[in-house]
Write an enzyme that holds these catalytic residues in place. Sequence first.
Site, mmCIF file in Angstrom:
data_model
loop_
_atom_site.group_PDB
_atom_site.id
_atom_site.type_symbol
_atom_site.label_atom_id
_atom_site.label_comp_id
_atom_site.label_asym_id
_atom_site.label_seq_id
_atom_site.Cartn_x
_atom_site.Cartn_y
_atom_site.Cartn_z
ATOM 1 N N HIS A 142 3.385 -0.283 -10.615
ATOM 2 C CA HIS A 142 4.739 0.104 -11.063
ATOM 3 C C HIS A 142 5.230 -0.731 -12.249
ATOM 4 O O HIS A 142 6.208 -0.357 -12.899
ATOM 5 C CB HIS A 142 5.750 -0.051 -9.924
ATOM 6 C CG HIS A 142 5.517 0.848 -8.752
ATOM 7 N ND1 HIS A 142 5.383 2.213 -8.883
ATOM 8 C CD2 HIS A 142 5.391 0.575 -7.422
ATOM 9 C CE1 HIS A 142 5.182 2.747 -7.672
ATOM 10 N NE2 HIS A 142 5.180 1.774 -6.779
ATOM 11 N N ASP A 178 -2.980 4.929 -4.571
ATOM 12 C CA ASP A 178 -1.793 4.408 -3.877
ATOM 13 C C ASP A 178 -0.842 5.588 -3.601
ATOM 14 O O ASP A 178 -0.780 6.526 -4.392
ATOM 15 C CB ASP A 178 -1.101 3.379 -4.779
ATOM 16 C CG ASP A 178 0.028 2.633 -4.080
ATOM 17 O OD1 ASP A 178 -0.192 1.477 -3.686
ATOM 18 O OD2 ASP A 178 1.130 3.217 -3.943
ATOM 19 N N HIS A 180 2.261 5.842 -3.808
ATOM 20 C CA HIS A 180 3.322 5.963 -4.819
ATOM 21 C C HIS A 180 2.713 6.283 -6.181
ATOM 22 O O HIS A 180 1.537 6.014 -6.421
ATOM 23 C CB HIS A 180 4.108 4.647 -4.895
ATOM 24 C CG HIS A 180 4.674 4.201 -3.582
ATOM 25 N ND1 HIS A 180 4.057 3.249 -2.781
ATOM 26 C CD2 HIS A 180 5.785 4.596 -2.920
ATOM 27 C CE1 HIS A 180 4.781 3.064 -1.679
ATOM 28 N NE2 HIS A 180 5.828 3.874 -1.737
ATOM 29 N N ASP A 266 -1.634 2.586 1.148
ATOM 30 C CA ASP A 266 -0.388 3.009 1.794
ATOM 31 C C ASP A 266 -0.271 4.528 1.965
ATOM 32 O O ASP A 266 0.781 5.019 2.381
ATOM 33 C CB ASP A 266 0.839 2.429 1.074
ATOM 34 C CG ASP A 266 0.775 2.562 -0.434
ATOM 35 O OD1 ASP A 266 -0.156 3.217 -0.940
ATOM 36 O OD2 ASP A 266 1.660 2.006 -1.107
#
Length: 382
Positions: A142, A178, A180, A266
């Site tokens: 991110h 991931d 996200h 995740d």
Amino acid sequence: MNAPDLAWYSHEMCFWHDPGPGSGYVPVGPGVEPLRQFAVDPDLRRAQGLVEVSGVLDRYTRVTPAPASDEDLLLVHVPEHIDRVEAASASGGGDAGVYAQVNYHSAQAARLAAGAAVQAAEQVLDGRFGRAYCLVRPPGHHAEPDRAMALCLYNNVAVAARAAQRRGARRVMILDWDVHHGNGIQRVFYDDPDVLYVSIHQDGLFPAASGLLRETGAGAGTGSTLNVPLPPGTGHDAYLAAVGRIVEPAARAFRPELILVAAGVDASGHDPMGRMLCTSRTFHAMTSALCRLADELAGGRIVFVHEGGYSAWYQPMLVLGTASAIAGLPAPQDPFLHALDHLPGQRLQRHQARVLEHLEARHPLLAGHPAAAGTGGGGAGG
Ligand SMILES: [Zn+2]
């Protein structure tokens, strides 16, 4: 065939990074009684513990990384960003950006995380190792050039990709699984035709309105961004279909010299941050597929860098599944699997397949490409 030499990069200091008091992922504040944050990094030490106790870590050469230099970090980040991270950490805590809480050790941990990714990429390119895994924190995908975000301080994988280019690799592919969306990696390479960024993530999870199907790159980089936003509840079969029908043909069209994987875990069915259903089998199967792809296209050169993963009890088994596949070993016995593997969402469903069909028909790297039609290897693109 000779087995590839494997490297395992980790540093105790990465486990000393801690985003501070909170509950779940929310810092302490109005309405938030302190409990614990999901991203408590001593949990990651348990993952390394399981890989070690299982004997799988014996297959790897353990490497203690050096911290990334300013020169490394400046391949991606602006100097003011580095200053902010260092200052927030030196002051003992606080937010270094947007939801990027740090403690006293975080700046050093972040330099070691980025340094591990850089050295892994360089040493794999140099032929010292064939495959590498970096078990590091804080995560990176991110983090944008000018701001820390959502637990991520430096963009480990983006810095590694630029370091690989500095070392002579021209085309680098990044696969990010991931749960996200890796907005930071996408932003760094959005107009760069030499870095293919592919993200498989939960549609609309975080950041909001990031990682959309229509985000495919810009300018000379048109086609070098490929987002696979899958609906909540997606499991094993759809993830493997995304790898087989989207990632593999895109890679064959792009022809990378090195593959980097932003290997968050995740997207598991026990993760508190995502709403997906992946298991240790899923990560084992995806990792095996990517290693085969690297053998086919990139001289076997592949580096996995840990990202998110917030289930204290399941993350170790997911890292073991990944590490076992890198080592060419079978999927581990998983005592947690029985709660997940019978769920209907593990099978490819119509609303999940529609995402793949859209990309096969419309994405610049896939549409009309022979590999997209299932007839095998590429050669176009780039
Ligand atoms: Zn994540």
